[in-house]
Design a protein around this motif. Structure first.
Motif, PDB file in Angstrom:
ATOM      1  N   TRP A 199      36.768 203.179  -3.270  1.00 39.48           N
ATOM      2  CA  TRP A 199      36.764 203.201  -1.805  1.00 39.48           C
ATOM      3  C   TRP A 199      36.533 201.807  -1.230  1.00 39.48           C
ATOM      4  CZ3 TRP A 199      38.218 207.295   1.051  1.00 39.48           C
ATOM      5  CH2 TRP A 199      38.277 208.539   0.412  1.00 39.48           C
ATOM      6  N   GLN A 200      37.403 201.415  -0.297  1.00 31.57           N
ATOM      7  CA  GLN A 200      37.253 200.170   0.445  1.00 31.57           C
ATOM      8  C   GLN A 200      36.863 200.537   1.880  1.00 31.57           C
ATOM      9  OE1 GLN A 200      40.812 197.775   0.148  1.00 31.57           O
ATOM     10  NE2 GLN A 200      40.971 198.043  -2.071  1.00 31.57           N
ATOM     11  N   ALA A 201      35.648 200.165   2.269  1.00 28.32           N
ATOM     12  CA  ALA A 201      35.155 200.456   3.607  1.00 28.32           C
ATOM     13  C   ALA A 201      35.627 199.381   4.572  1.00 28.32           C
ATOM     14  CB  ALA A 201      33.632 200.523   3.614  1.00 28.32           C
ATOM     15  N   SER A 202      36.072 199.813   5.758  1.00 30.71           N
ATOM     16  CA  SER A 202      36.584 198.862   6.740  1.00 30.71           C
ATOM     17  C   SER A 202      36.178 199.297   8.139  1.00 30.71           C
ATOM     18  CB  SER A 202      38.114 198.790   6.638  1.00 30.71           C
ATOM     19  OG  SER A 202      38.657 198.006   7.670  1.00 30.71           O
ATOM     20  N   GLY A 203      35.709 198.316   8.922  1.00 30.13           N
ATOM     21  CA  GLY A 203      35.400 198.594  10.319  1.00 30.13           C
ATOM     22  C   GLY A 203      33.927 198.522  10.632  1.00 30.13           C
ATOM     23  N   GLY A 204      33.546 197.550  11.466  1.00 31.73           N
ATOM     24  CA  GLY A 204      32.220 197.528  12.051  1.00 31.73           C
ATOM     25  C   GLY A 204      31.159 196.714  11.358  1.00 31.73           C
ATOM     26  N   VAL A 205      31.448 196.174  10.158  1.00 29.93           N
ATOM     27  CA  VAL A 205      30.412 195.398   9.463  1.00 29.93           C
ATOM     28  C   VAL A 205      29.977 194.223  10.340  1.00 29.93           C
ATOM     29  CG1 VAL A 205      29.921 193.911   7.499  1.00 29.93           C
ATOM     30  CG2 VAL A 205      31.174 196.041   7.155  1.00 29.93           C
ATOM     31  N   SER A 206      28.669 194.133  10.590  1.00 27.90           N
ATOM     32  CA  SER A 206      28.175 193.111  11.517  1.00 27.90           C
ATOM     33  C   SER A 206      27.061 192.253  10.942  1.00 27.90           C
ATOM     34  CB  SER A 206      27.674 193.767  12.808  1.00 27.90           C
ATOM     35  OG  SER A 206      26.593 194.648  12.524  1.00 27.90           O
ATOM     36  N   ASN A 207      26.411 192.732   9.879  1.00 31.22           N
ATOM     37  CA  ASN A 207      25.311 191.962   9.306  1.00 31.22           C
ATOM     38  C   ASN A 207      25.136 192.339   7.842  1.00 31.22           C
ATOM     39  OD1 ASN A 207      23.623 194.379   9.203  1.00 31.22           O
ATOM     40  ND2 ASN A 207      23.404 194.144  11.420  1.00 31.22           N
ATOM     41  N   LEU A 208      24.250 191.633   7.171  1.00 34.41           N
ATOM     42  CA  LEU A 208      24.073 191.848   5.744  1.00 34.41           C
ATOM     43  C   LEU A 208      23.484 193.221   5.435  1.00 34.41           C
ATOM     44  CD1 LEU A 208      22.778 188.307   4.693  1.00 34.41           C
ATOM     45  CD2 LEU A 208      25.104 189.207   4.541  1.00 34.41           C
ATOM     46  N   GLN A 209      22.699 193.761   6.364  1.00 34.63           N
ATOM     47  CA  GLN A 209      22.131 195.091   6.134  1.00 34.63           C
ATOM     48  C   GLN A 209      23.223 196.147   6.035  1.00 34.63           C
ATOM     49  OE1 GLN A 209      18.809 195.791   5.516  1.00 34.63           O
ATOM     50  NE2 GLN A 209      19.666 197.775   4.908  1.00 34.63           N
ATOM     51  N   ASP A 210      24.307 195.971   6.802  1.00 31.19           N
ATOM     52  CA  ASP A 210      25.436 196.906   6.687  1.00 31.19           C
ATOM     53  C   ASP A 210      25.980 196.923   5.266  1.00 31.19           C
ATOM     54  OD1 ASP A 210      25.370 197.622   9.387  1.00 31.19           O
ATOM     55  OD2 ASP A 210      26.733 196.010   9.967  1.00 31.19           O
ATOM     56  N   LEU A 211      26.041 195.765   4.643  1.00 29.40           N
ATOM     57  CA  LEU A 211      26.556 195.684   3.276  1.00 29.40           C
ATOM     58  C   LEU A 211      25.591 196.345   2.297  1.00 29.40           C
ATOM     59  CD1 LEU A 211      27.879 192.005   3.310  1.00 29.40           C
ATOM     60  CD2 LEU A 211      29.130 194.119   3.774  1.00 29.40           C
ATOM     61  N   ILE A 212      24.310 196.110   2.487  1.00 35.09           N
ATOM     62  CA  ILE A 212      23.307 196.755   1.636  1.00 35.09           C
ATOM     63  C   ILE A 212      23.424 198.272   1.743  1.00 35.09           C
ATOM     64  CG2 ILE A 212      20.818 197.106   1.320  1.00 35.09           C
ATOM     65  CD1 ILE A 212      20.465 194.174   2.282  1.00 35.09           C
ATOM     66  N   ASP A 213      23.590 198.754   2.980  1.00 35.54           N
ATOM     67  CA  ASP A 213      23.689 200.205   3.204  1.00 35.54           C
ATOM     68  C   ASP A 213      24.913 200.791   2.505  1.00 35.54           C
ATOM     69  OD1 ASP A 213      21.395 200.008   4.728  1.00 35.54           O
ATOM     70  OD2 ASP A 213      22.454 200.040   6.650  1.00 35.54           O
ATOM     71  N   LEU A 214      26.052 200.086   2.557  1.00 33.62           N
ATOM     72  CA  LEU A 214      27.261 200.567   1.884  1.00 33.62           C
ATOM     73  C   LEU A 214      27.088 200.576   0.370  1.00 33.62           C
ATOM     74  CD1 LEU A 214      30.032 198.779   3.984  1.00 33.62           C
ATOM     75  CD2 LEU A 214      29.654 201.245   3.843  1.00 33.62           C
ATOM     76  N   LYS A 215      26.505 199.525  -0.149  1.00 28.39           N
ATOM     77  CA  LYS A 215      26.319 199.437  -1.600  1.00 28.39           C
ATOM     78  C   LYS A 215      25.405 200.561  -2.096  1.00 28.39           C
ATOM     79  CE  LYS A 215      26.808 197.203  -5.577  1.00 28.39           C
ATOM     80  NZ  LYS A 215      26.141 195.917  -5.809  1.00 28.39           N
ATOM     81  N   ARG A 216      24.407 200.896  -1.295  1.00 29.88           N
ATOM     82  CA  ARG A 216      23.435 201.907  -1.717  1.00 29.88           C
ATOM     83  C   ARG A 216      24.019 203.314  -1.768  1.00 29.88           C
ATOM     84  NH1 ARG A 216      18.036 199.573   1.437  1.00 29.88           N
ATOM     85  NH2 ARG A 216      17.531 197.987  -0.139  1.00 29.88           N
ATOM     86  N   VAL A 217      25.139 203.540  -1.070  1.00 28.38           N
ATOM     87  CA  VAL A 217      25.796 204.858  -1.154  1.00 28.38           C
ATOM     88  C   VAL A 217      27.006 204.802  -2.094  1.00 28.38           C
ATOM     89  CG1 VAL A 217      24.973 205.567   1.117  1.00 28.38           C
ATOM     90  CG2 VAL A 217      27.232 204.490   0.908  1.00 28.38           C
ATOM     91  N   ASN A 218      27.033 203.758  -2.917  1.00 26.94           N
ATOM     92  CA  ASN A 218      28.031 203.620  -3.984  1.00 26.94           C
ATOM     93  C   ASN A 218      29.446 203.342  -3.485  1.00 26.94           C
ATOM     94  OD1 ASN A 218      26.141 204.102  -6.129  1.00 26.94           O
ATOM     95  ND2 ASN A 218      26.215 206.274  -5.605  1.00 26.94           N
ATOM     96  N   CYS A 219      29.557 202.831  -2.253  1.00 21.91           N
ATOM     97  CA  CYS A 219      30.880 202.394  -1.802  1.00 21.91           C
ATOM     98  C   CYS A 219      31.321 201.223  -2.675  1.00 21.91           C
ATOM     99  CB  CYS A 219      30.817 201.978  -0.334  1.00 21.91           C
ATOM    100  SG  CYS A 219      32.438 201.704   0.390  1.00 21.91           S
ATOM    101  N   ASP A 220      32.593 201.225  -3.070  1.00 18.26           N
ATOM    102  CA  ASP A 220      33.044 200.262  -4.075  1.00 18.26           C
ATOM    103  C   ASP A 220      33.313 198.875  -3.508  1.00 18.26           C
ATOM    104  OD1 ASP A 220      33.434 202.152  -6.487  1.00 18.26           O
ATOM    105  OD2 ASP A 220      34.474 203.162  -4.848  1.00 18.26           O
ATOM    106  N   SER A 221      33.862 198.819  -2.297  1.00 16.24           N
ATOM    107  CA  SER A 221      34.228 197.534  -1.699  1.00 16.24           C
ATOM    108  C   SER A 221      34.070 197.609  -0.187  1.00 16.24           C
ATOM    109  CB  SER A 221      35.685 197.164  -2.029  1.00 16.24           C
ATOM    110  OG  SER A 221      35.892 197.039  -3.409  1.00 16.24           O
ATOM    111  N   ALA A 222      33.956 196.442   0.420  1.00 12.15           N
ATOM    112  CA  ALA A 222      33.941 196.359   1.877  1.00 12.15           C
ATOM    113  C   ALA A 222      34.898 195.264   2.312  1.00 12.15           C
ATOM    114  CB  ALA A 222      32.536 196.068   2.397  1.00 12.15           C
TER     115      ALA A 222
END
Length: 245
Positions: A199-222
């Motif tokens: 899964w490649q997540a797209s849309g709305g990333v605004s800060n590093l915490q957003d990336l941490i949150d995605l990684k923690r739910v096992n999203c594969d890429s941003a």
């Protein structure tokens, strides 16, 4: 992984707000040099959106796409108005490794199923862009987000699992270009439902915490577009954050 993105119109780097050509921001950047900068910062892949090609495949920025792939040293995926097998062949000839297919996958699934068989599961990324309905269902939109289908994300994705669909770029349209945070719950739900998909997540990333949150739910890429262009953070620090999350 983190995948920086460049949207291109007439050789220039731009960003659209929620896919609206009337709400366009242009950045004074050379796309080839910007791609090289992303490579120097540690990127491995680059996501390219040919917005000229999306409007009219005859105006695809073929020469520019080839220059970026040759000069950047990055592996590239690209999309924008992919409707025919010739469109795929042209992109592969330009050095693109993965072709990103959106509306055609929704409207002509049999054609795209054939392409999976013809080119292999790693050569195609499905771009399934969604509006979240009042009942929480992820409804797929098409034609540069100008049209809504009656299909859910599950409906579309299930058409391609048996031909080996492996890569899905999913955008929450309401988040795109807004820097308002990403829809973590969407990716958490679909990674759990379809763990075999990258899964490649797209849309709305605004800060590093957003990336941490995605990684923690096992999203594969941003996918990182506006956040990098507007200096919300540097790619190098984002990659370090992602690796350590």
């Amino acid at each position: 992984m983190l995948i920086p993105a460049l949207d291109l119109i007439d050789g220039r780097v731009v960003r659209l707000f929620q896919g609206d050509f009337a709400q366009k921001t242009e950045y004074p950047l050379d796309p080839v040099q910007q791609a090289q900068a992303y490579k120097a910062a540690g990127a491995e892949w680059l996501h390219l959106v040919d917005l000229d090609g999306a409007k009219d495949p005859a105006k695809r920025q073929q020469a520019l796409l080839k220059e970026i792939t040759q000069q950047s040293g990055l592996r590239c995926q690209a999309g924008g108005g992919i409707r025919t097998q010739q469109d795929l062949d042209d992109l592969f000839a330009a050095g693109i490794e993965r072709v990103v297919i959106g509306s055609t996958a929704v409207n002509q699934p049999d054609r795209v199923r054939h392409w999976f068989t013809e080119y292999g599961t790693d050569a195609i990324v499905l771009a399934l862009d969604v509006n979240i309905a009042d009942d929480g269902k992820a409804m797929v939109a098409t034609h540069g987000w100008q049209q809504s289908s009656e299909l859910t994300l599950d409906n579309v994705l299930n058409r391609f699992l048996d031909v080996g669909c492996r890569h899905v770029l999913c955008t929450d349209i309401a988040k795109d270009g807004t820097l308002s945070g990403t829809n973590v719950a969407l990716y958490q739900r679909y990674k759990a439902l379809y763990p075999q998909i990258q899964w490649q997540a797209s849309g709305g990333v605004s800060n590093l915490q957003d990336l941490i949150d995605l990684k923690r739910v096992n999203c594969d890429s941003a996918i990182l577009g506006k956040s990098l262009l507007t200096g919300q953070f540097e790619l190098q620090e984002a990659i370090a954050c992602w690796q350590n999350a």
